[in-house]
Motif scaffolding. Structure first.
Motif, mmCIF file in Angstrom:
data_model
loop_
_atom_site.group_PDB
_atom_site.id
_atom_site.type_symbol
_atom_site.label_atom_id
_atom_site.label_comp_id
_atom_site.label_asym_id
_atom_site.label_seq_id
_atom_site.Cartn_x
_atom_site.Cartn_y
_atom_site.Cartn_z
ATOM 1 N N UNK A 172 0.868 -1.174 0.000
ATOM 2 C CA UNK A 172 0.000 0.000 0.000
ATOM 3 C C UNK A 172 0.913 1.234 0.000
ATOM 4 N N UNK A 173 0.395 2.316 -0.552
ATOM 5 C CA UNK A 173 1.232 3.514 -0.689
ATOM 6 C C UNK A 173 2.006 3.516 -1.986
ATOM 7 N N UNK A 174 1.745 2.505 -2.847
ATOM 8 C CA UNK A 174 2.435 2.473 -4.142
ATOM 9 C C UNK A 174 1.449 2.434 -5.305
ATOM 10 N N UNK A 175 0.150 2.484 -5.011
ATOM 11 C CA UNK A 175 -0.854 2.343 -6.064
ATOM 12 C C UNK A 175 -1.229 3.682 -6.703
ATOM 13 N N UNK A 176 -1.399 4.704 -5.874
ATOM 14 C CA UNK A 176 -1.915 5.981 -6.371
ATOM 15 C C UNK A 176 -0.881 6.771 -7.156
ATOM 16 N N UNK A 177 -1.347 7.856 -7.829
ATOM 17 C CA UNK A 177 -0.417 8.763 -8.508
ATOM 18 C C UNK A 177 0.571 9.320 -7.503
ATOM 19 N N UNK A 178 0.027 9.667 -6.343
ATOM 20 C CA UNK A 178 0.853 10.165 -5.246
ATOM 21 C C UNK A 178 0.145 9.753 -3.962
ATOM 22 N N UNK A 179 0.904 9.379 -2.948
ATOM 23 C CA UNK A 179 0.305 8.781 -1.759
ATOM 24 C C UNK A 179 0.857 9.433 -0.506
ATOM 25 N N UNK A 180 0.022 9.435 0.534
ATOM 26 C CA UNK A 180 0.388 10.147 1.750
ATOM 27 C C UNK A 180 0.457 9.188 2.921
ATOM 28 N N UNK A 181 1.371 9.467 3.851
ATOM 29 C CA UNK A 181 1.377 8.688 5.082
ATOM 30 C C UNK A 181 1.766 9.564 6.254
ATOM 31 N N UNK A 182 1.496 9.036 7.450
ATOM 32 C CA UNK A 182 1.820 9.734 8.690
ATOM 33 C C UNK A 182 2.751 8.861 9.525
ATOM 34 N N UNK A 183 3.680 9.508 10.196
ATOM 35 C CA UNK A 183 4.518 8.785 11.166
ATOM 36 C C UNK A 183 4.246 9.306 12.582
#
Ligand SMILES: *Cc1c(COP(=O)(O)O)cnc(C)c1O
Length: 376
Positions: A172-183
Protein backbone atom coordinates in the motif's frame (compact mmCIF):
# COMPACT_ATOMS: atom_id res chain seq x y z
CA UNK A 1 -6.13 -6.11 39.44
CA UNK A 2 -3.47 -5.50 36.82
CA UNK A 3 -4.37 -2.87 34.22
CA UNK A 4 -4.12 -3.61 30.53
CA UNK A 5 -3.32 -0.34 28.74
CA UNK A 6 -4.80 0.35 25.33
CA UNK A 7 -1.36 1.22 24.05
CA UNK A 8 2.18 1.22 25.36
CA UNK A 9 5.22 2.15 23.32
CA UNK A 10 7.49 1.00 26.16
CA UNK A 11 8.27 -2.56 25.00
CA UNK A 12 9.34 -1.43 21.51
CA UNK A 13 11.19 1.62 22.75
CA UNK A 14 13.02 -0.39 25.37
CA UNK A 15 14.11 -2.87 22.73
CA UNK A 16 15.36 -0.08 20.43
CA UNK A 17 16.76 2.15 23.16
CA UNK A 18 20.49 1.89 22.37
CA UNK A 19 20.02 2.23 18.62
CA UNK A 20 17.67 5.19 19.00
CA UNK A 21 20.04 6.99 21.36
CA UNK A 22 23.00 6.45 19.01
CA UNK A 23 20.90 7.79 16.12
CA UNK A 24 20.10 10.83 18.20
CA UNK A 25 23.80 11.27 18.96
CA UNK A 26 24.69 11.10 15.26
CA UNK A 27 22.04 13.72 14.52
CA UNK A 28 23.23 15.88 17.42
CA UNK A 29 26.85 15.73 16.36
CA UNK A 30 26.09 16.32 12.68
CA UNK A 31 25.33 19.97 13.34
CA UNK A 32 22.84 19.97 10.46
CA UNK A 33 19.25 20.04 11.57
CA UNK A 34 17.06 20.76 8.52
CA UNK A 35 16.85 18.77 5.25
CA UNK A 36 20.27 17.16 5.39
CA UNK A 37 21.68 13.60 5.38
CA UNK A 38 19.19 11.98 7.80
CA UNK A 39 16.13 13.04 5.79
CA UNK A 40 17.75 12.04 2.50
CA UNK A 41 18.71 8.62 3.85
CA UNK A 42 15.28 7.96 5.35
CA UNK A 43 13.49 9.08 2.19
CA UNK A 44 15.51 6.63 0.16
CA UNK A 45 14.90 3.77 2.58
CA UNK A 46 11.17 4.49 2.84
CA UNK A 47 10.77 4.73 -0.94
CA UNK A 48 12.40 1.30 -1.21
CA UNK A 49 10.14 -0.08 1.52
CA UNK A 50 7.08 1.32 -0.31
CA UNK A 51 8.10 0.09 -3.73
CA UNK A 52 8.05 3.61 -5.19
CA UNK A 53 10.74 5.65 -6.93
CA UNK A 54 10.40 8.67 -4.66
CA UNK A 55 9.60 9.56 -1.08
CA UNK A 56 9.42 13.13 0.19
CA UNK A 57 9.40 13.66 3.96
CA UNK A 58 7.01 16.28 5.29
CA UNK A 59 5.86 17.61 8.66
CA UNK A 60 2.79 15.42 9.27
CA UNK A 61 0.26 13.08 7.72
CA UNK A 62 -2.22 15.92 7.32
CA UNK A 63 0.35 17.89 5.35
CA UNK A 64 1.27 14.83 3.28
CA UNK A 65 -2.34 14.61 2.05
CA UNK A 66 -2.67 18.35 1.56
CA UNK A 67 0.61 18.71 -0.33
CA UNK A 68 -0.29 15.71 -2.52
CA UNK A 69 -3.54 17.46 -3.47
CA UNK A 70 -1.76 20.75 -4.08
CA UNK A 71 0.92 19.05 -6.19
CA UNK A 72 -1.88 17.71 -8.40
CA UNK A 73 -3.21 21.25 -8.71
CA UNK A 74 -6.44 20.42 -6.89
CA UNK A 75 -8.26 23.32 -5.27
CA UNK A 76 -11.33 25.52 -5.53
CA UNK A 77 -13.91 24.29 -7.99
CA UNK A 78 -12.71 20.68 -7.77
CA UNK A 79 -14.28 17.73 -5.99
CA UNK A 80 -12.45 15.01 -4.10
CA UNK A 81 -14.00 11.69 -3.04
CA UNK A 82 -13.22 10.62 0.54
CA UNK A 83 -14.47 7.81 2.79
CA UNK A 84 -17.37 8.78 5.07
CA UNK A 85 -15.68 6.88 7.92
CA UNK A 86 -12.13 8.10 8.22
CA UNK A 87 -10.06 10.11 10.64
CA UNK A 88 -10.91 13.82 10.47
CA UNK A 89 -7.54 14.71 8.87
CA UNK A 90 -8.40 13.02 5.55
CA UNK A 91 -11.33 15.42 5.15
CA UNK A 92 -9.50 18.43 6.58
CA UNK A 93 -6.68 18.14 4.04
CA UNK A 94 -9.23 18.41 1.21
CA UNK A 95 -11.10 21.29 2.84
CA UNK A 96 -7.83 23.20 3.29
CA UNK A 97 -7.19 23.18 -0.47
CA UNK A 98 -10.58 24.78 -1.13
CA UNK A 99 -11.85 21.68 -2.95
CA UNK A 100 -15.24 20.16 -2.14
CA UNK A 101 -15.64 16.87 -0.30
CA UNK A 102 -17.68 14.07 -1.76
CA UNK A 103 -18.01 11.45 1.00
CA UNK A 104 -18.56 7.84 -0.03
CA UNK A 105 -19.74 5.07 2.28
CA UNK A 106 -17.61 2.03 3.14
CA UNK A 107 -18.34 -1.62 2.59
CA UNK A 108 -19.62 -2.50 6.09
CA UNK A 109 -17.77 -5.82 5.98
CA UNK A 110 -14.31 -4.25 5.54
CA UNK A 111 -14.93 -0.68 6.78
CA UNK A 112 -13.00 0.44 3.69
CA UNK A 113 -14.35 2.63 0.89
CA UNK A 114 -16.73 0.75 -1.41
CA UNK A 115 -15.35 0.81 -4.97
CA UNK A 116 -18.83 0.46 -6.51
CA UNK A 117 -19.98 3.58 -4.70
CA UNK A 118 -16.95 5.54 -5.92
CA UNK A 119 -18.18 5.12 -9.48
CA UNK A 120 -21.61 6.50 -8.50
CA UNK A 121 -20.04 9.55 -6.85
CA UNK A 122 -17.82 10.68 -9.73
CA UNK A 123 -19.04 13.88 -11.37
CA UNK A 124 -17.81 16.40 -13.90
CA UNK A 125 -15.63 18.22 -11.37
CA UNK A 126 -14.21 15.16 -9.59
CA UNK A 127 -10.41 15.19 -9.67
CA UNK A 128 -9.34 12.55 -7.16
CA UNK A 129 -10.32 9.85 -4.67
CA UNK A 130 -8.54 9.23 -1.36
CA UNK A 131 -8.86 5.58 -0.27
CA UNK A 132 -7.86 5.07 3.37
CA UNK A 133 -6.51 1.67 4.42
CA UNK A 134 -8.38 1.79 7.69
CA UNK A 135 -6.97 -0.03 10.74
CA UNK A 136 -4.18 -1.37 8.47
CA UNK A 137 -6.47 -3.33 6.15
CA UNK A 138 -5.80 -2.61 2.45
CA UNK A 139 -8.68 -1.28 0.36
CA UNK A 140 -9.70 -3.35 -2.67
CA UNK A 141 -7.10 -1.57 -4.78
CA UNK A 142 -7.71 -3.36 -8.08
CA UNK A 143 -11.31 -2.19 -8.06
CA UNK A 144 -10.43 1.29 -6.79
CA UNK A 145 -7.76 1.74 -9.48
CA UNK A 146 -9.99 0.51 -12.26
CA UNK A 147 -12.86 2.85 -11.29
CA UNK A 148 -10.44 5.79 -10.98
CA UNK A 149 -8.64 5.04 -14.25
CA UNK A 150 -11.95 4.53 -16.02
CA UNK A 151 -13.09 8.01 -14.98
CA UNK A 152 -9.71 9.71 -15.37
CA UNK A 153 -9.38 10.73 -11.73
CA UNK A 154 -6.26 10.48 -9.57
CA UNK A 155 -5.89 8.11 -6.64
CA UNK A 156 -4.17 9.44 -3.52
CA UNK A 157 -3.81 6.68 -0.94
CA UNK A 158 -4.00 7.70 2.70
CA UNK A 159 -1.57 5.11 4.01
CA UNK A 160 -1.28 6.52 7.54
CA UNK A 161 -2.53 3.28 9.15
CA UNK A 162 -1.05 0.65 6.88
CA UNK A 163 2.76 0.72 6.80
CA UNK A 164 3.85 -2.71 5.64
CA UNK A 165 0.45 -3.85 4.31
CA UNK A 166 0.25 -5.37 0.85
CA UNK A 167 -2.59 -5.89 -1.62
CA UNK A 168 -2.01 -8.80 -4.03
CA UNK A 169 1.67 -8.70 -3.15
CA UNK A 170 2.17 -4.98 -3.68
CA UNK A 171 2.74 -2.47 -0.85
CA UNK A 172 0.00 0.00 0.00
CA UNK A 173 1.23 3.51 -0.69
CA UNK A 174 2.43 2.47 -4.14
CA UNK A 175 -0.85 2.34 -6.06
CA UNK A 176 -1.92 5.98 -6.37
CA UNK A 177 -0.42 8.76 -8.51
CA UNK A 178 0.85 10.17 -5.25
CA UNK A 179 0.30 8.78 -1.76
CA UNK A 180 0.39 10.15 1.75
CA UNK A 181 1.38 8.69 5.08
CA UNK A 182 1.82 9.73 8.69
CA UNK A 183 4.52 8.78 11.17
CA UNK A 184 2.58 10.07 14.18
CA UNK A 185 4.05 8.27 17.21
CA UNK A 186 1.25 5.72 17.57
CA UNK A 187 1.22 4.63 13.93
CA UNK A 188 2.88 1.35 12.95
CA UNK A 189 6.02 3.22 11.91
CA UNK A 190 6.00 6.07 14.37
CA UNK A 191 8.39 8.96 14.96
CA UNK A 192 8.91 10.57 18.37
CA UNK A 193 6.93 13.60 17.29
CA UNK A 194 5.09 14.73 14.18
CA UNK A 195 6.22 13.48 10.77
CA UNK A 196 4.81 12.32 7.46
CA UNK A 197 5.73 11.55 3.87
CA UNK A 198 4.47 11.24 0.34
CA UNK A 199 5.43 8.41 -2.00
CA UNK A 200 5.16 8.43 -5.77
CA UNK A 201 6.72 7.17 -8.99
CA UNK A 202 6.16 10.55 -10.64
CA UNK A 203 9.33 12.65 -10.54
CA UNK A 204 7.57 15.92 -11.33
CA UNK A 205 5.04 15.42 -8.49
CA UNK A 206 7.88 14.54 -6.10
CA UNK A 207 9.71 17.74 -7.09
CA UNK A 208 6.53 19.76 -6.63
CA UNK A 209 6.06 18.42 -3.09
CA UNK A 210 9.75 19.12 -2.37
CA UNK A 211 9.11 22.73 -3.38
CA UNK A 212 5.80 23.01 -1.51
CA UNK A 213 7.26 21.72 1.78
CA UNK A 214 9.84 24.49 1.68
CA UNK A 215 7.90 27.73 0.96
CA UNK A 216 7.37 26.89 -2.71
CA UNK A 217 11.07 27.12 -3.52
CA UNK A 218 12.88 24.83 -5.95
CA UNK A 219 16.15 26.77 -5.94
CA UNK A 220 17.77 28.89 -3.27
CA UNK A 221 16.24 32.36 -2.97
CA UNK A 222 13.75 31.68 -5.72
CA UNK A 223 10.08 31.26 -4.77
CA UNK A 224 7.81 30.05 -7.53
CA UNK A 225 4.58 29.31 -5.67
CA UNK A 226 3.03 29.89 -2.25
CA UNK A 227 4.21 26.82 -0.38
CA UNK A 228 4.37 25.79 3.25
CA UNK A 229 6.95 25.14 5.91
CA UNK A 230 6.38 21.42 6.34
CA UNK A 231 9.67 19.60 6.32
CA UNK A 232 10.44 16.25 7.88
CA UNK A 233 12.82 17.01 10.78
CA UNK A 234 16.33 15.60 10.65
CA UNK A 235 15.96 14.18 14.14
CA UNK A 236 12.70 12.41 13.30
CA UNK A 237 14.21 11.03 10.10
CA UNK A 238 17.18 9.64 12.05
CA UNK A 239 14.87 7.93 14.56
CA UNK A 240 12.47 6.71 11.89
CA UNK A 241 15.35 5.08 10.01
CA UNK A 242 16.08 2.95 13.09
CA UNK A 243 12.44 1.95 13.42
CA UNK A 244 12.15 1.22 9.71
CA UNK A 245 15.05 -1.22 9.94
CA UNK A 246 12.98 -3.19 12.49
CA UNK A 247 9.53 -2.68 11.00
CA UNK A 248 9.16 -6.18 9.54
CA UNK A 249 9.60 -7.55 13.05
CA UNK A 250 7.10 -4.99 14.35
CA UNK A 251 4.54 -6.12 11.80
CA UNK A 252 5.17 -9.79 12.56
CA UNK A 253 4.65 -9.10 16.26
CA UNK A 254 1.34 -7.37 15.48
CA UNK A 255 0.23 -10.23 13.27
CA UNK A 256 0.91 -12.71 16.07
CA UNK A 257 -1.04 -10.67 18.65
CA UNK A 258 -4.00 -10.33 16.26
CA UNK A 259 -3.92 -14.11 15.85
CA UNK A 260 -4.14 -14.55 19.62
CA UNK A 261 -7.25 -12.35 19.78
CA UNK A 262 -8.82 -14.30 16.91
CA UNK A 263 -8.17 -17.63 18.56
CA UNK A 264 -9.71 -16.51 21.83
CA UNK A 265 -12.68 -14.57 20.50
CA UNK A 266 -13.95 -16.59 17.56
CA UNK A 267 -17.54 -17.82 17.76
CA UNK A 268 -19.25 -15.22 19.93
CA UNK A 269 -22.69 -14.35 18.54
CA UNK A 270 -22.71 -10.60 18.86
CA UNK A 271 -18.99 -10.01 18.34
CA UNK A 272 -17.75 -9.35 14.83
CA UNK A 273 -14.01 -9.86 14.33
CA UNK A 274 -12.15 -8.23 11.43
CA UNK A 275 -12.84 -10.29 8.29
CA UNK A 276 -9.79 -12.09 6.95
CA UNK A 277 -8.81 -10.97 3.44
CA UNK A 278 -7.16 -13.56 1.18
CA UNK A 279 -6.03 -10.82 -1.27
CA UNK A 280 -4.09 -8.77 1.24
CA UNK A 281 -1.78 -8.75 4.20
CA UNK A 282 -3.28 -6.64 6.95
CA UNK A 283 -0.79 -4.39 8.79
CA UNK A 284 -2.83 -4.63 12.03
CA UNK A 285 -2.58 -1.01 13.08
CA UNK A 286 -5.57 -1.60 15.37
CA UNK A 287 -7.59 -4.61 16.43
CA UNK A 288 -11.17 -3.44 16.05
CA UNK A 289 -14.17 -5.58 16.96
CA UNK A 290 -17.82 -4.68 16.46
CA UNK A 291 -20.83 -5.38 18.65
CA UNK A 292 -24.31 -3.93 19.09
CA UNK A 293 -23.52 -3.77 22.83
CA UNK A 294 -20.34 -1.74 22.37
CA UNK A 295 -20.87 0.82 25.15
CA UNK A 296 -21.78 -1.83 27.73
CA UNK A 297 -18.79 -3.95 26.72
CA UNK A 298 -16.47 -0.95 26.96
CA UNK A 299 -17.83 -0.18 30.45
CA UNK A 300 -17.40 -3.78 31.56
CA UNK A 301 -13.79 -3.85 30.36
CA UNK A 302 -13.05 -0.50 32.00
CA UNK A 303 -14.34 -1.90 35.31
CA UNK A 304 -11.83 -4.74 34.91
CA UNK A 305 -8.95 -2.31 34.33
CA UNK A 306 -8.87 -2.91 30.57
CA UNK A 307 -8.47 0.22 28.52
CA UNK A 308 -10.13 0.40 25.08
CA UNK A 309 -10.65 3.15 22.52
CA UNK A 310 -13.13 4.01 19.77
CA UNK A 311 -11.89 4.77 16.26
CA UNK A 312 -13.76 6.98 15.69
CA UNK A 313 -16.73 7.86 17.91
CA UNK A 314 -18.05 10.68 15.69
CA UNK A 315 -17.67 10.52 11.90
CA UNK A 316 -16.39 13.67 10.18
CA UNK A 317 -19.79 14.66 8.72
CA UNK A 318 -21.20 15.05 12.24
CA UNK A 319 -18.27 17.08 13.57
CA UNK A 320 -18.99 20.70 14.50
CA UNK A 321 -16.37 21.91 12.01
CA UNK A 322 -18.41 20.48 9.14
CA UNK A 323 -21.77 21.77 10.36
CA UNK A 324 -21.92 24.26 7.51
CA UNK A 325 -21.91 21.45 4.94
CA UNK A 326 -25.36 20.55 6.29
CA UNK A 327 -24.87 16.79 6.56
CA UNK A 328 -27.54 15.54 8.96
CA UNK A 329 -27.46 12.42 11.10
CA UNK A 330 -28.61 9.54 8.92
CA UNK A 331 -26.89 10.88 5.80
CA UNK A 332 -24.05 8.33 5.97
CA UNK A 333 -25.66 5.47 7.90
CA UNK A 334 -22.84 2.96 7.45
CA UNK A 335 -20.24 5.37 8.82
CA UNK A 336 -22.59 6.16 11.70
CA UNK A 337 -23.19 2.51 12.48
CA UNK A 338 -19.47 1.76 12.47
CA UNK A 339 -18.96 4.68 14.84
CA UNK A 340 -21.61 3.25 17.18
CA UNK A 341 -20.47 -0.38 17.17
CA UNK A 342 -16.65 -0.40 16.82
CA UNK A 343 -14.31 -0.98 19.73
CA UNK A 344 -10.51 -1.03 19.54
CA UNK A 345 -8.97 -3.55 21.93
CA UNK A 346 -5.58 -3.12 23.66
CA UNK A 347 -3.04 -3.64 20.92
CA UNK A 348 0.65 -2.77 20.63
CA UNK A 349 4.05 -4.25 19.91
CA UNK A 350 5.02 -6.38 22.89
CA UNK A 351 1.52 -6.98 24.27
CA UNK A 352 1.85 -10.33 26.01
CA UNK A 353 -0.09 -13.54 25.43
CA UNK A 354 -1.25 -13.23 29.01
CA UNK A 355 -2.56 -9.66 28.53
CA UNK A 356 -4.49 -10.69 25.41
CA UNK A 357 -5.83 -13.66 27.36
CA UNK A 358 -7.03 -11.40 30.16
CA UNK A 359 -8.86 -9.11 27.73
CA UNK A 360 -10.41 -12.07 25.91
CA UNK A 361 -11.52 -13.72 29.17
CA UNK A 362 -13.40 -10.59 30.16
CA UNK A 363 -15.02 -10.27 26.75
CA UNK A 364 -16.09 -13.92 26.86
CA UNK A 365 -17.46 -13.41 30.34
CA UNK A 366 -19.41 -10.32 29.24
CA UNK A 367 -21.14 -12.18 26.42
CA UNK A 368 -21.66 -15.39 28.37
CA UNK A 369 -23.32 -13.59 31.26
CA UNK A 370 -25.52 -11.60 28.92
CA UNK A 371 -29.04 -13.02 28.74
CA UNK A 372 -29.89 -14.55 25.38
CA UNK A 373 -26.29 -14.62 24.21
CA UNK A 374 -24.13 -17.66 24.40
CA UNK A 375 -21.20 -19.35 22.73
CA UNK A 376 -22.05 -20.94 19.39
C1 LIG B 1 -3.09 9.69 11.67
C2 LIG B 1 -3.86 9.85 10.45
C3 LIG B 1 -3.78 11.02 9.67
C4 LIG B 1 -3.08 12.27 10.11
O1 LIG B 1 -1.74 12.14 10.40
P1 LIG B 1 -0.99 13.24 11.29
O2 LIG B 1 0.43 12.89 11.14
O3 LIG B 1 -1.51 13.11 12.69
O4 LIG B 1 -1.32 14.59 10.70
C5 LIG B 1 -4.47 11.06 8.47
N1 LIG B 1 -5.22 10.02 8.05
C6 LIG B 1 -5.35 8.90 8.79
C7 LIG B 1 -6.19 7.79 8.27
C8 LIG B 1 -4.69 8.79 10.01
O5 LIG B 1 -4.85 7.67 10.74
Amino acid sequence: MKRVPFLSLDPLHEQLRDEMLSAFERFYDSGRYILADQVAAFEQAYAEFSGTRFCVGVGSGLDAIRLSLEALGIGEGDEVIVPSNTFFATWLAVTRTGAELVPVEPDPRTANIDPARIADAVGRRTRAVIPVHLHGRPCEMDAVMSVADGHGIAVIEDNAQAHGATYRGRPTGSFGRINATSFYPTKILGALGDAGAVTTDDEELAEEVRALRSYGSRAKDRFETFGFNSRLDEVQAALLAVKLAHVEQTIEDRRRSAGWYREELEGLDDLHLPDPDPDATHANHLFVVRTSRRDALQRHLAECGIETMIHYPVPPHLQPAYRELGFERGRFPIAEELAETSLSLPFFVGISREQVGRVADQINEFFTLAAGTSRK
